[in-house]
Design a protein around this motif. Structure first.
Motif, PDB file in Angstrom:
ATOM      1  N   UNK A   1       0.859  -1.173   0.000  1.00 52.62           N
ATOM      2  CA  UNK A   1       0.000   0.000   0.000  1.00 52.62           C
ATOM      3  C   UNK A   1       0.896   1.225   0.000  1.00 52.62           C
ATOM      4  N   UNK A   2       1.322   1.642  -1.177  1.00 54.25           N
ATOM      5  CA  UNK A   2       2.324   2.685  -1.286  1.00 54.25           C
ATOM      6  C   UNK A   2       1.790   4.043  -0.882  1.00 54.25           C
ATOM      7  N   UNK A   3       0.525   4.297  -1.112  1.00 52.55           N
ATOM      8  CA  UNK A   3      -0.077   5.552  -0.693  1.00 52.55           C
ATOM      9  C   UNK A   3      -1.560   5.337  -0.496  1.00 52.55           C
ATOM     10  N   UNK A   4      -2.160   6.224   0.297  1.00 49.61           N
ATOM     11  CA  UNK A   4      -3.578   6.102   0.563  1.00 49.61           C
ATOM     12  C   UNK A   4      -4.383   6.209  -0.722  1.00 49.61           C
ATOM     13  N   UNK A   5      -3.974   7.084  -1.616  1.00 52.24           N
ATOM     14  CA  UNK A   5      -4.725   7.314  -2.843  1.00 52.24           C
ATOM     15  C   UNK A   5      -4.646   6.147  -3.815  1.00 52.24           C
ATOM     16  N   UNK A   6      -3.723   5.229  -3.571  1.00 49.02           N
ATOM     17  CA  UNK A   6      -3.577   4.078  -4.467  1.00 49.02           C
ATOM     18  C   UNK A   6      -4.266   2.840  -3.900  1.00 49.02           C
ATOM     19  N   UNK A   7      -5.082   3.019  -2.867  1.00 49.59           N
ATOM     20  CA  UNK A   7      -5.811   1.889  -2.303  1.00 49.59           C
ATOM     21  C   UNK A   7      -6.583   1.174  -3.400  1.00 49.59           C
ATOM     22  N   UNK A   8      -6.356  -0.134  -3.506  1.00 46.85           N
ATOM     23  CA  UNK A   8      -6.953  -0.911  -4.586  1.00 46.85           C
ATOM     24  C   UNK A   8      -8.332  -1.400  -4.177  1.00 46.85           C
ATOM     25  N   UNK A   9      -9.368  -0.662  -4.518  1.00 47.69           N
ATOM     26  CA  UNK A   9     -10.728  -1.092  -4.200  1.00 47.69           C
ATOM     27  C   UNK A   9     -11.287  -2.044  -5.246  1.00 47.69           C
ATOM     28  N   UNK A  10     -10.675  -2.104  -6.413  1.00 47.00           N
ATOM     29  CA  UNK A  10     -11.194  -2.964  -7.479  1.00 47.00           C
ATOM     30  C   UNK A  10     -11.166  -4.429  -7.090  1.00 47.00           C
ATOM     31  N   UNK A  11     -10.173  -4.819  -6.261  1.00 50.81           N
ATOM     32  CA  UNK A  11     -10.015  -6.216  -5.895  1.00 50.81           C
ATOM     33  C   UNK A  11     -10.648  -6.542  -4.543  1.00 50.81           C
ATOM     34  N   UNK A  12     -11.377  -5.603  -3.968  1.00 50.47           N
ATOM     35  CA  UNK A  12     -11.858  -5.791  -2.606  1.00 50.47           C
ATOM     36  C   UNK A  12     -13.007  -6.783  -2.521  1.00 50.47           C
ATOM     37  N   UNK A  13     -13.955  -6.722  -3.462  1.00 47.19           N
ATOM     38  CA  UNK A  13     -15.084  -7.656  -3.491  1.00 47.19           C
ATOM     39  C   UNK A  13     -15.832  -7.705  -2.167  1.00 47.19           C
ATOM     40  N   UNK A  14     -15.931  -6.574  -1.474  1.00 41.87           N
ATOM     41  CA  UNK A  14     -16.508  -6.597  -0.142  1.00 41.87           C
ATOM     42  C   UNK A  14     -17.895  -5.996  -0.072  1.00 41.87           C
ATOM     43  N   UNK A  15     -18.263  -5.138  -0.996  1.00 40.12           N
ATOM     44  CA  UNK A  15     -19.534  -4.462  -0.874  1.00 40.12           C
ATOM     45  C   UNK A  15     -20.424  -4.774  -2.057  1.00 40.12           C
ATOM     46  N   UNK A  16     -21.675  -4.355  -1.956  1.00 38.02           N
ATOM     47  CA  UNK A  16     -22.658  -4.699  -2.966  1.00 38.02           C
ATOM     48  C   UNK A  16     -22.604  -3.775  -4.171  1.00 38.02           C
ATOM     49  N   UNK A  17     -21.828  -2.718  -4.121  1.00 35.26           N
ATOM     50  CA  UNK A  17     -21.782  -1.805  -5.245  1.00 35.26           C
ATOM     51  C   UNK A  17     -20.662  -0.813  -5.101  1.00 35.26           C
ATOM     52  N   UNK A  18     -20.405  -0.092  -6.168  1.00 36.74           N
ATOM     53  CA  UNK A  18     -19.306   0.862  -6.173  1.00 36.74           C
ATOM     54  C   UNK A  18     -19.543   1.993  -5.180  1.00 36.74           C
ATOM     55  N   UNK A  19     -20.809   2.319  -4.895  1.00 37.52           N
ATOM     56  CA  UNK A  19     -21.085   3.390  -3.939  1.00 37.52           C
ATOM     57  C   UNK A  19     -20.498   3.064  -2.566  1.00 37.52           C
ATOM     58  N   UNK A  20     -20.662   1.819  -2.110  1.00 37.24           N
ATOM     59  CA  UNK A  20     -20.123   1.422  -0.816  1.00 37.24           C
ATOM     60  C   UNK A  20     -18.603   1.454  -0.820  1.00 37.24           C
ATOM     61  N   UNK A  21     -17.993   0.993  -1.905  1.00 36.02           N
ATOM     62  CA  UNK A  21     -16.537   1.027  -2.007  1.00 36.02           C
ATOM     63  C   UNK A  21     -16.017   2.456  -1.996  1.00 36.02           C
ATOM     64  N   UNK A  22     -16.726   3.339  -2.668  1.00 36.48           N
ATOM     65  CA  UNK A  22     -16.320   4.743  -2.672  1.00 36.48           C
ATOM     66  C   UNK A  22     -16.380   5.330  -1.260  1.00 36.48           C
ATOM     67  N   UNK A  23     -17.411   4.966  -0.511  1.00 33.35           N
ATOM     68  CA  UNK A  23     -17.525   5.425   0.869  1.00 33.35           C
ATOM     69  C   UNK A  23     -16.366   4.895   1.718  1.00 33.35           C
ATOM     70  N   UNK A  24     -16.044   3.617   1.523  1.00 37.48           N
ATOM     71  CA  UNK A  24     -14.902   3.036   2.243  1.00 37.48           C
ATOM     72  C   UNK A  24     -13.618   3.786   1.903  1.00 37.48           C
TER      73      UNK A  24
END
Length: 325
Positions: A1-24
């Motif tokens: 995790x080189x920087x906060x802005x590079x957090x990889x949400x694409x591979x998270x598979x944790x929420x039901x939609x992109x809105x939840x990932x954006x909130x995270x």
């Protein structure tokens, strides 16, 4: 995790939609790199894979030491933690960010890493006298609180969630050696053990027939079981301020990591005590609290979720596990 802005949400598979990932992602962007690292260490598998002292120890398996060390796995753990705080704060990012920062600070202040490793580390594995003294002090304090077998992790439900057992009649509060400073730390120690065990089962590092409904959660919740048989107010009732402290810890620092809080065979006097502390329990936790007594109630409540070979005898008629095995 080189920087906060590079957090990889694409591979998270944790929420039901992109809105939840954006909130995270919004919550995580408020964290420093050090805070992100502490958040990732909530996963015991990740902790083992990156902790310098733990890597020197000769316990666990090769899988333990390499598991969860990839950037994708680290991202998944931190995103899952952000999601838990967003859930209990009704997806208010400002409140969730503050609560997550506070929880990270709590883990750092109470020294969760020391709590986890103090019984396994050897003096020669520690870098200096100060560290050796710290680990020794935690080992002594936790041992004193748990020496009567009052808190322990044993068994799991049909989904593999750990059972965190508390035998209240053994939890003597009026003993002259009782030290309130170690009350919360001992609870954190056993809760962290329960979470670590559930994580090992979910990652197939322990032999277990269990499976999980939600494999995308890096850290699985646990079931807390209080045995109140033999409870007496004079010996076993903790000061209200300590109970509040523990409840606030579960609410603020371990949100969404408790599946059920089961109170077995609680006497009327304890139910009166519970009405005193109930206002300090958040709505999410209140829904998880269940009073269980009598064979029929235990069969109907516990039978569907815990098998007899995993249940303690106080939980279920026909159960086989003892508190002192």
């Amino acid at each position: 995790m080189e920087s906060v802005n590079k957090m990889d949400t694409d591979n998270a598979d944790l929420s039901k939609g992109s809105w939840e990932l954006e909130k995270c992602h919004e919550v995580i962007q408020t964290l420093t790199e050090d805070e992100i690292e502490i958040a990732a260490r909530t996963s015991y598998a990740y902790f083992l894979s990156v902790d310098e002292i733990s890597r020197k120890l000769h316990y666990g398996t090769d899988e333990d030491q390499t598991l969860a060390s990839s950037p994708d796995e680290k991202d998944k753990i931190v995103i899952a933690m952000a999601r838990r705080f967003l859930t209990v704060e009704y997806w208010n990012t400002k409140k969730a960010s503050k609560k997550m920062k506070d929880a990270v600070r709590f883990r750092d202040d109470i020294k969760v890493d020391v709590i986890r490793r103090c019984f396994y580390v050897k003096d020669e594995d520690l870098p200096d006298d100060s560290s050796r003294e710290l680990h020794s002090a935690y080992r002594r304090g936790i041992t004193q609180r748990l020496s009567k077998g009052n808190y322990f992790v044993r068994g799991s439900d049909k989904k593999g969630r750990s059972l965190h057992n508390l035998i209240i009649k053994k939890d003597v509060m009026n003993d002259q050696n009782f030290n309130p400073d170690w009350y919360l730390i001992a609870h954190v120690y056993t809760l962290e053990r329960a979470l670590a065990r559930a994580e090992r089962i979910s990652l197939k590092l322990d032999d277990s027939p269990h499976d999980y409904e939600d494999k995308d959660k890096p850290i699985q919740p646990v079931i807390v079981c209080f045995d109140y048989l033999g409870y007496t107010r004079s010996q076993n009732e903790p000061p209200v301020y300590l109970v509040k402290k523990l409840l606030f810890c579960l609410r603020d620092d371990y949100p969404e990591l408790i599946q059920h809080i089961l109170l077995f065979d609680a006497p009327v006097i304890f139910k009166i005590f519970y009405t005193i502390v109930r206002p300090f329990i958040d709505p999410f936790t209140k829904k998880k609290v269940k009073f269980v007594s009598g064979d029929d109630n235990k069969m109907n409540t516990i039978g569907p979720i815990v098998s007899p070979d995993q249940a303690m005898k106080f939980m279920l008629p026909g159960a086989s596990r003892e508190s002192d095995e």
